[in-house]
Design an enzyme around this catalytic site. Structure first.
Site, PDB file in Angstrom:
ATOM      1  N   CYS A  75       0.840  -1.193   0.000  1.00 59.29           N
ATOM      2  CA  CYS A  75       0.000   0.000   0.000  1.00 59.29           C
ATOM      3  C   CYS A  75       0.883   1.255   0.000  1.00 59.29           C
ATOM      4  O   CYS A  75       1.825   1.353   0.784  1.00 59.29           O
ATOM      5  CB  CYS A  75      -0.904  -0.062   1.227  1.00 59.29           C
ATOM      6  N   GLU A  76       0.583   2.172  -0.885  1.00 58.00           N
ATOM      7  CA  GLU A  76       1.416   3.377  -0.990  1.00 58.00           C
ATOM      8  C   GLU A  76       1.205   4.352   0.167  1.00 58.00           C
ATOM      9  O   GLU A  76       1.995   5.268   0.345  1.00 58.00           O
ATOM     10  CB  GLU A  76       1.176   4.080  -2.326  1.00 58.00           C
ATOM     11  N   HIS A  77       0.154   4.157   0.943  1.00 53.24           N
ATOM     12  CA  HIS A  77      -0.123   5.078   2.047  1.00 53.24           C
ATOM     13  C   HIS A  77       0.643   4.735   3.322  1.00 53.24           C
ATOM     14  O   HIS A  77       1.018   5.626   4.075  1.00 53.24           O
ATOM     15  CB  HIS A  77      -1.624   5.105   2.353  1.00 53.24           C
ATOM     16  N   HIS A  78       0.830   3.429   3.588  1.00 49.78           N
ATOM     17  CA  HIS A  78       1.487   3.008   4.833  1.00 49.78           C
ATOM     18  C   HIS A  78       2.690   2.104   4.597  1.00 49.78           C
ATOM     19  O   HIS A  78       3.352   1.704   5.552  1.00 49.78           O
ATOM     20  CB  HIS A  78       0.487   2.268   5.735  1.00 49.78           C
ATOM     21  N   GLN A 116      -5.056  -0.435  -4.571  1.00 50.66           N
ATOM     22  CA  GLN A 116      -5.686  -1.533  -5.303  1.00 50.66           C
ATOM     23  C   GLN A 116      -6.466  -1.042  -6.516  1.00 50.66           C
ATOM     24  O   GLN A 116      -6.461  -1.694  -7.563  1.00 50.66           O
ATOM     25  CB  GLN A 116      -6.595  -2.322  -4.355  1.00 50.66           C
ATOM     26  N   HIS A 144      -5.932  -6.025   3.206  1.00 48.94           N
ATOM     27  CA  HIS A 144      -4.956  -4.955   3.401  1.00 48.94           C
ATOM     28  C   HIS A 144      -4.474  -4.908   4.849  1.00 48.94           C
ATOM     29  O   HIS A 144      -5.265  -4.707   5.768  1.00 48.94           O
ATOM     30  CB  HIS A 144      -5.587  -3.610   3.022  1.00 48.94           C
ATOM     31  N   CYS A 146      -2.841  -2.622   6.213  1.00 46.25           N
ATOM     32  CA  CYS A 146      -3.010  -1.289   6.794  1.00 46.25           C
ATOM     33  C   CYS A 146      -4.358  -1.170   7.501  1.00 46.25           C
ATOM     34  O   CYS A 146      -4.513  -0.350   8.403  1.00 46.25           O
ATOM     35  CB  CYS A 146      -2.839  -0.202   5.736  1.00 46.25           C
TER      36      CYS A 146
END
Length: 184
Positions: A75-78, A116, A144, A146
């Protein structure tokens, strides 16, 4: 890149209050850097390389489905993993793609920092580009970390995304055939 990643992991270990020279952590920055290089190798690959001319002339014009392709992404956020499976269907238009290349396409895009929704779109567009298909359908189902390991901590949650191109978008019968086939 390896040395920069290794130094970054040493910094993280130190920042959380651990000793990077402790026996159990001594080689961790090196191992973590190597793992990150592997998990992000999709940035260093091209569609042309991974399909390797495995596009073949064919009279087939009925739906082709490749189901349950496992995937692992970050995941690019976490920068936490998400794992799942991908289902790809297409309607050939004079060309078919070698079976293993579908998994390679999934892996190339999954081995990048991703969301995703974007991953599903990239896979569909790549299959369309390589095959010239009259239609492509892609569904990705994933869990996920995250959402499971932090934040709301919902271990049984999953996410499903779909992209329909060409006939799969325009023709409800084609889309429904795809959806019925993946249900088994």
């Amino acid at each position: 890149m390896h040395n920069e990643l290794k130094q970054g992991y040493e910094n993280i270990i130190t920042a959380v209050g651990e000793d990077p020279n402790r026996e159990g952590l001594l080689d961790t920055p090196k191992r973590a850097a190597k793992a990150m290089e592997y998990l992000t190798q999709g940035y260093r690959q091209t569609l042309e390389e991974i399909t390797n001319n495995a596009v073949f002339t064919s009279d087939a014009d009925d739906m082709v489905l490749v189901q349950d392709i496992e995937l692992y992404s970050m995941c690019e956020h976490h920068l936490l993993p998400f794992t799942g499976r991908c289902h790809i269907a297409y309607i050939p238009n004079g060309k078919v793609l070698g079976l293993s290349k579908f998994a390679r396409i999934v892996d190339m895009f999954a081995r990048r920092f991703q969301i995703q929704e974007q991953l599903t779109h990239q896979i569909a567009k790549a299959v369309e580009e390589v095959t010239g298909a009259t239609g492509v359908g892609v569904i990705v189902e994933a869990k996920h970390m995250c959402m499971m390991m932090r934040g709301v901590e919902k271990q049984n949650s999953s996410m499903r995304t779909s992209v329909m191109l060409g006939n799969f978008r325009a023709d409800p019968k084609t889309r429904n055939e795809f959806l019925q086939l993946i249900k088994g």
